[in-house]
Design a protein around this motif. Structure first.
Motif, PDB file in Angstrom:
ATOM      1  N   CYS A   3       0.714  -1.200   0.078  1.00  0.00           N
ATOM      2  CA  CYS A   3       0.079  -0.007  -0.064  1.00  0.00           C
ATOM      3  C   CYS A   3       1.083   1.312   0.069  1.00  0.00           C
ATOM      4  N   THR A   5       2.375   2.609   2.500  1.00  0.00           N
ATOM      5  CA  THR A   5       2.345   3.391   3.509  1.00  0.00           C
ATOM      6  C   THR A   5       3.624   3.858   4.127  1.00  0.00           C
ATOM      7  N   CYS A  39       3.109  -3.469   5.806  1.00  0.00           N
ATOM      8  CA  CYS A  39       2.494  -2.970   6.975  1.00  0.00           C
ATOM      9  C   CYS A  39       1.594  -4.036   7.539  1.00  0.00           C
ATOM     10  N   CYS A  42      -1.698  -5.016   5.601  1.00  0.00           N
ATOM     11  CA  CYS A  42      -1.674  -5.587   4.502  1.00  0.00           C
ATOM     12  C   CYS A  42      -1.585  -7.121   4.844  1.00  0.00           C
ATOM     13  N   TYR A  59     -10.309  -5.205   0.724  1.00  0.00           N
ATOM     14  CA  TYR A  59      -9.436  -4.310   1.394  1.00  0.00           C
ATOM     15  C   TYR A  59      -8.568  -3.724   0.150  1.00  0.00           C
TER      16      TYR A  59
HETATM   17 ZN   LIG Z   1       0.239  -2.004   3.729  1.00  0.00          ZN
END
Ligand SMILES: [Zn+2]
Length: 82
Positions: A3, A5, A39, A42, A59
């Motif tokens: 993602c 992040t 993360c 995830c 998600y």
């Molecule tokens: Zn993530």
């Protein structure tokens, strides 16, 4: 890895702290190529799903995570059938 992040320390956010994840869920594959830093959100969401199956999950859809946005090593895993 997935993602994109910015990782926080576990003290700041348990969900956004980094965790190691096996791209291909096979404990016998312990190469650097099969271990991704992602993360906890995830990692927990992906669980035992294959990468391509996980990318179709709610998600990923909610976060705009697609085959095009994940890291090249993940795209490689997808092209190998994961
Ligand atoms: Zn993530």
């Amino acid at each position: 890895m997935y993602c994109g992040t910015d990782f926080l320390s576990p003290k700041e956010s348990a969900k956004l702290s980094p965790s190691w994840e096996h791209i291909i869920n096979d404990a016998s594959i312990i190469t650097r190529e099969n271990i991704a830093l992602c993360c906890r959100g995830c990692n927990a969401s992906k669980g035992q799903k294959s990468v391509s199956a996980w990318l179709c999950s709610k998600y990923c859809q909610e976060r705009g995570i697609t085959e095009a946005t994940v890291a090249p090593i993940i795209q490689q895993a997808i092209s190998m059938g994961q």
